[in-house]
Scaffold this active site. Structure first.
Site, mmCIF file in Angstrom:
data_model
loop_
_atom_site.group_PDB
_atom_site.id
_atom_site.type_symbol
_atom_site.label_atom_id
_atom_site.label_comp_id
_atom_site.label_asym_id
_atom_site.label_seq_id
_atom_site.Cartn_x
_atom_site.Cartn_y
_atom_site.Cartn_z
ATOM 1 N N PRO A 117 0.831 -1.206 0.000
ATOM 2 C CA PRO A 117 0.000 0.000 0.000
ATOM 3 C C PRO A 117 0.871 1.264 0.000
ATOM 4 C CG PRO A 117 -0.720 -1.548 1.696
ATOM 5 C CD PRO A 117 0.555 -2.089 1.140
ATOM 6 N N LEU A 122 4.444 1.560 4.977
ATOM 7 C CA LEU A 122 4.928 0.193 4.748
ATOM 8 C C LEU A 122 6.138 0.157 3.811
ATOM 9 C CD1 LEU A 122 1.587 -1.823 4.544
ATOM 10 C CD2 LEU A 122 3.275 -1.869 6.364
ATOM 11 N N GLY A 123 6.750 1.305 3.602
ATOM 12 C CA GLY A 123 8.016 1.341 2.865
ATOM 13 C C GLY A 123 7.880 1.175 1.363
ATOM 14 N N ASP A 168 14.001 2.911 6.355
ATOM 15 C CA ASP A 168 13.162 2.232 5.356
ATOM 16 C C ASP A 168 14.018 1.547 4.284
ATOM 17 O OD1 ASP A 168 11.061 3.439 6.678
ATOM 18 O OD2 ASP A 168 10.022 4.032 4.839
HETATM 19 O O1 PMV Z 1 6.245 6.499 7.690
HETATM 20 P P1 PMV Z 1 7.412 5.598 7.501
HETATM 21 O O2 PMV Z 1 7.113 4.160 7.688
HETATM 22 O O3 PMV Z 1 8.220 5.863 6.304
HETATM 23 O O4 PMV Z 1 8.349 5.785 8.758
HETATM 24 C C1 PMV Z 1 8.860 6.971 9.121
HETATM 25 C C2 PMV Z 1 9.694 6.755 10.322
HETATM 26 C C3 PMV Z 1 10.153 8.041 10.955
HETATM 27 O O5 PMV Z 1 10.975 7.675 12.055
HETATM 28 C C4 PMV Z 1 8.979 8.835 11.469
HETATM 29 C C5 PMV Z 1 10.927 8.900 9.969
HETATM 30 C C6 PMV Z 1 12.258 8.315 9.555
HETATM 31 O O6 PMV Z 1 12.797 8.798 8.556
HETATM 32 O O7 PMV Z 1 12.795 7.437 10.253
#
Ligand code: PMV
Length: 329
Positions: A117, A122-123, A168
Site C-alpha cells: 500500500p 509500509l516502505g 526504510d
Molecule cells: O512512515 P514511515 O514508515 O516511512 O516511517 C517513518 C519513520 C520516521 O521515524 C517517522 C521517519 C524516519 O525517517 O525514520
C-alpha cells in the site's frame, strides 16, 4: 531480462526518535512486495541522425520506458525527468546509471508492480526504488551490493522526504530484521522465537514529512523535555531487541504499549489509530502501537498466532481498511 523484488516493512519500535539518533527496530513484511522487470527494446534510430554514432541525451531517455500499471503510469525517462520535481521512479533509474558510470542506457522497458500500500508507512517508495535499482543493475550486467543499493535508495528518499533516517531503505534492502541507528549502525539481528504481528491500515494517507516536521518543532520548543522522551523510546527499542533475540516475544507487548504512549505524547497518533489500537488490545492482542510516521497509515499489534484472525476481524470492525498478518522470523 532481469527481475528483482523488495519487501514492504514495518517499524516495530523507535520511529521518530530514530530521526534524533536513537535506535529503532524494523522488520520486512514479505507478504507484500515491489517487483521490477527490465527487458530490452529494439533500438530505434531517429530520422536524419543515422550518421550520428551517439544518440543525444534526450533521445536515449525517450527510449527508456517506465510503466507502473498500479498507479496508471505509462511514460518514459525523459518525460518523468522533465517535471519540475523529477519523478522518484526516474531518479531511481538515473542514480543507478550514475553509480555505474553509464552515460546512456540502451532502449529498455521497466515494468513495476507492487502490492505494498502506498503512503501507509509500509516502505512502498523505498521498496520500489530498491527493486528498480537491483533489476536495472543486473540487466546491465553490473549487479550492485546491498550496501550500495541501500545508499542509492536513501538518496532518492532524501530528495522526496526531506530528512529521512534511512531505516526504510535499509530494512527493505536487507530484507531482514534490523537494529538501526542513523548514520552509525545497521545491524541485522536474529529472531529467537518467531512471532505474529497484525497490521491494521487506517486508510488515511499521511505524509511522514509533516509529522517529522512537527516533531522537530516540538523538540525545538523544549529540547530538554523531548530529548528525555526520545531517550525513553530508544531504551524501549534496545530492550525490545534483547527480548526478540533471547526471550519470550510476548514480552514485546507491554513495550509496544509504552512506545505508543510516548508517540501519543509526541502528537503523532490520531483518533483513528487510537481506535484500532484499543480494538486490538480488547480483542486479545498482547500489545499495540502505531507504526511509521503516524497521523494515519498503519498500526501494529503483537498477537498469539491463533488469535490473529480474531484481532484482524476486530480491526476491520473498528474501521481498518485492510489488515495484513505477518510472521516475524
Ligand atoms: O512512515 P514511515 O514508515 O516511512 O516511517 C517513518 C519513520 C520516521 O521515524 C517517522 C521517519 C524516519 O525517517 O525514520
Amino acid at each position: 531480462m532481469a527481475t528483482a523484488s523488495a519487501p514492504g516493512k514495518i517499524i516495530l519500535f523507535g520511529e521518530h526518535a530514530v530521526v534524533f539518533g536513537r535506535p529503532a527496530l524494523a522488520v520486512p513484511v514479505t507478504q507484500v512486495q515491489a517487483t521490477a522487470v527490465v527487458t530490452s527494446l529494439p533500438r530505434v534510430v531517429p530520422k536524419g541522425t543515422q550518421k550520428r554514432s551517439n544518440l543525444d541525451a534526450t533521445h536515449w531517455q525517450e527510449h527508456v520506458r517506465i510503466e507502473a500499471p498500479d498507479i496508471s503510469l505509462y511514460s518514459d525517462l525523459h518525460s518523468l525527468l522533465s517535471n519540475p520535481a523529477p519523478h522518484p521512479l526516474a531518479l531511481a533509474v538515473t542514480s543507478v546509471l550514475a553509480a555505474l558510470g553509464i552515460e546512456a542506457a540502451p532502449p529498455l522497458s521497466i515494468q513495476i508492480t507492487s502490492t505494498i500500500p502506498v503512503a501507509a508507512g509500509l516502505g512502498s517508495g523505498a521498496a520500489v526504488s530498491v527493486a528498480i535499482m537491483r533489476a536495472l543493475a543486473a540487466f546491465l550486467g553490473r549487479p550492485l551490493p546491498d550496501r550500495r543499493i541501500s545508499a542509492l535508495a536513501y538518496n532518492v528518499e532524501k530528495l522526496h522526504h526531506g530528512t529521512p533516517s534511512g531505516i526504510d531503505n535499509t530494512v527493505v534492502t536487507y530484507a531482514r530484521p534490523v537494529y538501526f541507528i542513523k548514520d552509525h549502525l545497521t545491524e541485522p539481528f536474529r529472531v529467537n522465537r518467531p512471532f505474529t504481528i497484525v497490521i491494521g491500515d487506517t486508510g488515511i494517507s499521511a505524509p511522514t514529512k509533516e509529522s517529522v516536521t512537527d516533531v522537530r518543532l516540538l523538540w525545538k520548543s523544549e529540547p530538554a523535555r523531548w530529548e528525555k522522551v526520545f531517550d525513553q523510546i530508544g531504551q524501549i527499542a534496545s530492550r525490545a531487541r534483547q527480548v526478540i533475540e533471547a526471550e519470550d516475544p510476548a514480552g514485546l507487548g507491554p513495550l509496544m504499549d509504552e512506545n505508543h504512549a510516548l508517540l501519543e505524547l509526541l502528537s503523532v497518533s490520531c483518533p483513528e489509530l487510537d481506535r484500532l489500537i484499543l480494538a486490538a488490545r480488547r480483542s486479545g492482542a498482547l500489545g499495540a502501537k502505531l507504526s511509521g510516521g503516524g497521523r494515519g497509515g498503519n498500526m501494529i499489534a503483537l498477537v498469539r498466532k491463533e488469535h490473529a484472525p480474531a484481532v484482524a476481524e476486530a480491526l476491520i470492525s473498528a474501521g481498518a481498511k485492510r489488515t495484513i498478518v505477518t510472521q516475524v522470523e
